[in-house]
Structure formats: C-alpha cells, structure tokens
Design a protein around this motif. Sequence first.
Motif, PDB file in Angstrom:
ATOM      1  N   ALA A  57       5.443   5.177   5.476  1.00 10.72           N
ATOM      2  CA  ALA A  57       4.793   6.442   5.122  1.00 10.72           C
ATOM      3  C   ALA A  57       5.253   6.952   3.752  1.00 10.72           C
ATOM      4  N   PRO A  58       6.565   6.962   3.456  1.00 11.89           N
ATOM      5  CA  PRO A  58       6.983   7.418   2.115  1.00 11.89           C
ATOM      6  C   PRO A  58       6.409   6.566   0.985  1.00 11.89           C
ATOM      7  N   LEU A  59       6.381   5.248   1.150  1.00 13.72           N
ATOM      8  CA  LEU A  59       5.847   4.395   0.093  1.00 13.72           C
ATOM      9  C   LEU A  59       4.346   4.597  -0.054  1.00 13.72           C
ATOM     10  N   ALA A  60       3.629   4.728   1.053  1.00 15.30           N
ATOM     11  CA  ALA A  60       2.184   4.963   0.968  1.00 15.30           C
ATOM     12  C   ALA A  60       1.882   6.272   0.254  1.00 15.30           C
ATOM     13  N   ARG A  61       2.681   7.306   0.521  1.00 22.21           N
ATOM     14  CA  ARG A  61       2.480   8.586  -0.169  1.00 22.21           C
ATOM     15  C   ARG A  61       2.753   8.443  -1.661  1.00 22.21           C
ATOM     16  N   PHE A  62       3.833   7.738  -2.006  1.00 25.97           N
ATOM     17  CA  PHE A  62       4.158   7.532  -3.419  1.00 25.97           C
ATOM     18  C   PHE A  62       3.033   6.781  -4.130  1.00 25.97           C
ATOM     19  N   LEU A  63       2.568   5.702  -3.539  1.00 24.73           N
ATOM     20  CA  LEU A  63       1.513   4.920  -4.170  1.00 24.73           C
ATOM     21  C   LEU A  63       0.229   5.735  -4.303  1.00 24.73           C
ATOM     22  N   ASP A  64      -0.070   6.516  -3.296  1.00 21.30           N
ATOM     23  CA  ASP A  64      -1.295   7.314  -3.344  1.00 21.30           C
ATOM     24  C   ASP A  64      -1.237   8.342  -4.478  1.00 21.30           C
ATOM     25  N   ARG A  65      -0.043   8.895  -4.733  1.00 26.05           N
ATOM     26  CA  ARG A  65       0.102   9.866  -5.825  1.00 26.05           C
ATOM     27  C   ARG A  65      -0.039   9.212  -7.195  1.00 26.05           C
ATOM     28  N   MET A  66       0.178   7.930  -7.274  1.00 24.16           N
ATOM     29  CA  MET A  66       0.175   7.234  -8.556  1.00 24.16           C
ATOM     30  C   MET A  66      -1.166   6.593  -8.892  1.00 24.16           C
ATOM     31  N   ARG A  67      -2.196   6.837  -8.110  1.00 21.91           N
ATOM     32  CA  ARG A  67      -3.478   6.156  -8.324  1.00 21.91           C
ATOM     33  C   ARG A  67      -4.203   6.645  -9.571  1.00 21.91           C
ATOM     34  N   PHE A  68      -4.112   7.930  -9.852  1.00 20.49           N
ATOM     35  CA  PHE A  68      -4.817   8.554 -10.973  1.00 20.49           C
ATOM     36  C   PHE A  68      -6.307   8.172 -10.920  1.00 20.49           C
ATOM     37  N   MET A  69      -6.845   7.607 -12.012  1.00 17.31           N
ATOM     38  CA  MET A  69      -8.278   7.280 -12.057  1.00 17.31           C
ATOM     39  C   MET A  69      -8.540   5.789 -11.845  1.00 17.31           C
ATOM     40  N   LEU A  70      -7.530   5.064 -11.402  1.00 19.81           N
ATOM     41  CA  LEU A  70      -7.697   3.627 -11.242  1.00 19.81           C
ATOM     42  C   LEU A  70      -8.461   3.293  -9.968  1.00 19.81           C
ATOM     43  N   ARG A  71      -9.055   2.107  -9.970  1.00 19.28           N
ATOM     44  CA  ARG A  71      -9.880   1.666  -8.832  1.00 19.28           C
ATOM     45  C   ARG A  71      -8.987   0.959  -7.804  1.00 19.28           C
ATOM     46  N   VAL A  72      -8.238   1.771  -7.087  1.00 21.08           N
ATOM     47  CA  VAL A  72      -7.365   1.263  -6.033  1.00 21.08           C
ATOM     48  C   VAL A  72      -7.447   2.203  -4.834  1.00 21.08           C
ATOM     49  N   GLU A  73      -7.233   1.634  -3.656  1.00 17.32           N
ATOM     50  CA  GLU A  73      -7.202   2.402  -2.418  1.00 17.32           C
ATOM     51  C   GLU A  73      -5.968   1.987  -1.627  1.00 17.32           C
ATOM     52  N   VAL A  74      -5.166   2.964  -1.238  1.00 18.90           N
ATOM     53  CA  VAL A  74      -3.922   2.716  -0.515  1.00 18.90           C
ATOM     54  C   VAL A  74      -4.078   3.183   0.924  1.00 18.90           C
ATOM     55  N   ALA A  75      -3.613   2.374   1.862  1.00 16.61           N
ATOM     56  CA  ALA A  75      -3.699   2.759   3.274  1.00 16.61           C
ATOM     57  C   ALA A  75      -2.486   2.235   4.027  1.00 16.61           C
ATOM     58  N   ASP A  76      -1.921   3.057   4.888  1.00 12.69           N
ATOM     59  CA  ASP A  76      -0.872   2.639   5.813  1.00 12.69           C
ATOM     60  C   ASP A  76      -1.560   2.060   7.044  1.00 12.69           C
ATOM     61  N   ARG A  77      -1.456   0.744   7.244  1.00 10.15           N
ATOM     62  CA  ARG A  77      -2.174   0.063   8.328  1.00 10.15           C
ATOM     63  C   ARG A  77      -1.230  -0.333   9.464  1.00 10.15           C
ATOM     64  N   SER A  78      -0.098   0.329   9.555  1.00  6.05           N
ATOM     65  CA  SER A  78       0.922  -0.070  10.523  1.00  6.05           C
ATOM     66  C   SER A  78       0.458   0.065  11.965  1.00  6.05           C
ATOM     67  N   ASP A  79      -0.477   0.958  12.228  1.00 10.46           N
ATOM     68  CA  ASP A  79      -0.989   1.100  13.590  1.00 10.46           C
ATOM     69  C   ASP A  79      -1.969  -0.004  13.953  1.00 10.46           C
ATOM     70  N   GLU A  80      -2.505  -0.693  12.956  1.00 13.30           N
ATOM     71  CA  GLU A  80      -3.487  -1.755  13.198  1.00 13.30           C
ATOM     72  C   GLU A  80      -2.873  -3.146  13.149  1.00 13.30           C
ATOM     73  N   PHE A  81      -1.834  -3.308  12.317  1.00 13.71           N
ATOM     74  CA  PHE A  81      -1.262  -4.637  12.097  1.00 13.71           C
ATOM     75  C   PHE A  81       0.240  -4.615  12.349  1.00 13.71           C
ATOM     76  N   ALA A  82       0.736  -5.759  12.804  1.00 15.38           N
ATOM     77  CA  ALA A  82       2.160  -5.928  13.082  1.00 15.38           C
ATOM     78  C   ALA A  82       2.643  -7.196  12.395  1.00 15.38           C
ATOM     79  N   VAL A  83       3.942  -7.467  12.528  1.00 15.60           N
ATOM     80  CA  VAL A  83       4.559  -8.614  11.859  1.00 15.60           C
ATOM     81  C   VAL A  83       5.385  -9.408  12.872  1.00 15.60           C
ATOM     82  N   LEU A  84       5.234 -10.727  12.802  1.00 16.53           N
ATOM     83  CA  LEU A  84       6.092 -11.641  13.540  1.00 16.53           C
ATOM     84  C   LEU A  84       6.845 -12.492  12.532  1.00 16.53           C
ATOM     85  N   GLY A  85       8.031 -12.965  12.902  1.00 10.64           N
ATOM     86  CA  GLY A  85       8.832 -13.791  12.004  1.00 10.64           C
ATOM     87  C   GLY A  85       9.234 -15.093  12.662  1.00 10.64           C
TER      88      GLY A  85
END
Length: 387
Positions: free
Chosen positions: A115-143
């Motif tokens: 959540a903190p990193l997603a908020r930071f990235l979202d604040r830094m978008r300005f006018m660039l063509r990027v979309e930031v999303a926290d997808r942790s509820d949809e995707f998980a990680v296995l190792g």
Amino acid sequence: MTASPFLSLPGAVPADDVDESTAGPGHYGNPIVEQRHLERGTAIVDLSDRGVITVAGPDRLSWLHSMASQSFQGLRPGEGIEALFLDASGRIEHVVHAVDDGETTWLIVEGADAAPLARFLDRMRFMLRVEVADRSDEFAVLGAMSASALDAAVPAASPSGLPLDWNDPWSTRAPGTHRYARDAGHPASDWHFIERIVARDALADAVAAVRAGRVEVAGSLAAEALRIAAWRPRLATEVDEKSLPHELDWLQSAVDLGKGCYKGQETVAKVLNLGRPPRRLVLLHLDGSDTVLPAPGDEVIGEKVRPEPLPGEAPERRVVGHITSSTMHHELGPVALAVIKRQVPADLPLIVESHGTDVAAAQVEIVPADATSAIDVPRLPRLGARP
C-alpha cells in the motif's frame, strides 16, 4: 488479505516471525526436513503474504527507470530484475522484484509495503501514461528453488500470455554491478529462487497438488533459513531507517552502476567510490550449547581487551550492531545475519545478548571491514547518462 489455504494442510503451524501478519504456515512439523526439500527443488513455499503491484501503460518502463536504482529501459518481456527506491540521502525505502509481460510491469513486494509503495507511485504519475494498482487481493506469490516444483503445483498467472515468474538475480553477476563480498566461496551460487505470481484463488489448486503428493511443501522458516545461508538481504528483516544498499551488498543485484538520474544516486556514487559503508552485513555462526537462538533486534556486543589489563579486569563490552535474521540451518546449525559497525575488526570476538544469555558468535564477513573503493566499475554520472 485472507488467511492462506496452506494452513489447512496437515501439520501446518502459523508463522510467528516476520511473516506472521498473514498467518501463513511457518512450518509443517519439521523445518529442517523442509529446508532439504526446498533446497533440492522438490518443494514449494507459500509466499501469499507478499504484495503484488501492477504498472500499466506505454510510459511504464521509462517512468520506473527514472525513479529506481535499476535499469528498466529495454526490459524484455519475461525478464526479471530487482530494484530499490531510495530517499534523497540514498537510504532504502522500497524494494521490488519486477517482471514485465509486454503490457504490464508486475512488482512483487513485501506485503506491508504494498500500500505505501502504490501510494508513492500513484503520486509520481503526473501527466505520464501509466496506471498503478495494488493487485494483492487478486494475485498471490509462491516460491521454489525450481520451476518444476512450481509447475507441479499451479501454472503461473499469464494475463498477457506470458507466465509471470521472477528469477532471483542474486546468484549472477550482471555487468555494471559491484559485489563487496569475495567471490570465492560465496553461497549465492547455490541460491536459485523463483517467485511465481498466481491468481489468489488458484492457491487452493496448489494445496490440492500437495495433498495429492504431486509436490512437497515447505514453510516460511525453511525459506528464511536458505535465504540467510545465501547472505541474501530482505527489506522486512535487514533494512532499517538508516540502511544504504552498500551495507547489505545489494549493489550486486539491485543497482545498475552505469545508470544516472534517480533519487539517492549521489550517495550511491559517493559511498561506492570512497569504499567506506558506515555499517556492514555479516553472517554469525552462533554457539548452540545453550539452545538459545537470538531474535531480530538482539544486540551484538564486541569485547575489547586492553593490551595490558589489570588483574581481574573484565573486557570492555560495547554494542557494535544488531541481529536482523536468525535460523537453525540444516547444515550450518544456528546462524544469523547481523548489521554491525564498519570498523569492527573481522577477528574481534562477538557476543549476542539474547533472552538474558550471552551467545558467542563467530563472524563471517559479507561486506568486508576493509572494503575499498570500487575501481572496477564506472563512476556514476551526475547527469545525463542513461537517464
């Protein structure tokens, strides 16, 4: 984020360490055996405590490149990298494991940092063509330490047709990087960890594969033991508010030294060229006779004896660092990673104060006490080069 379905497996014991916030399995009854299975590449480990952030849009790679310590320019689909986001003083704020699928850049992060990193990235978008999303509820990680173990459990997510596997670059020495630790005998050569992004609802399929005997399973304690033995730093454990990449030998996998124009770059260049990280990461072999395993945060003490001590004079005890991670390893026994002061001699006897007990510790240098200036890598430019 819901509790992990891996907790339904026989013998599963919830983690009580750094990963306890998600209540995933710390072990399944025998962490030592689980280490061996994971090391052999026959077991998977539940990393569903991790967060997953996506960055989409045609400007995503150049935008991430402008902020991170690692080069995102020219990142090929399916290629994975590690990158740091630093503050203006060069201290580590965020760590990402990134893989691009040709349309979206996927970032694997510590769960608490999503959540903190997603908020930071979202604040830094300005006018660039990027979309930031926290997808942790949809995707998980296995190792796992092998793709075959992961394949036996569940296919990787592939929204754009490319499997989302991140292969840890810790075991390789890419051009434009720098390693303080000596190459001879470096345990990174045995570390071949893969993090696979999967749909979160597919975790139940992985659990079913374990129940059916198609793949073995290991808990987070086993994964941590192998990570510690590989001298591999982690944001959730080794990093504090003062951490510089050099102190943890993170220049070898997460910093492109030919890259300019990112926050914290001048500190990276200064410390690299002077060769004097203020602190340094070490591996400690611990005395296990008292069956005490130090915990993260326990103080590391250096004993200084005067050349001509007075009769009965006790050595001077000084705090020289702290434990960041500890484990009982299946071959090494009780070991820990610790961050200590740079000037602590490599042969100084150390003690860890833990649970009211003095635990003797023998130091193995990772970042050497005599780390010298880097003369085999290009100096970082202030402006211009590969912005």
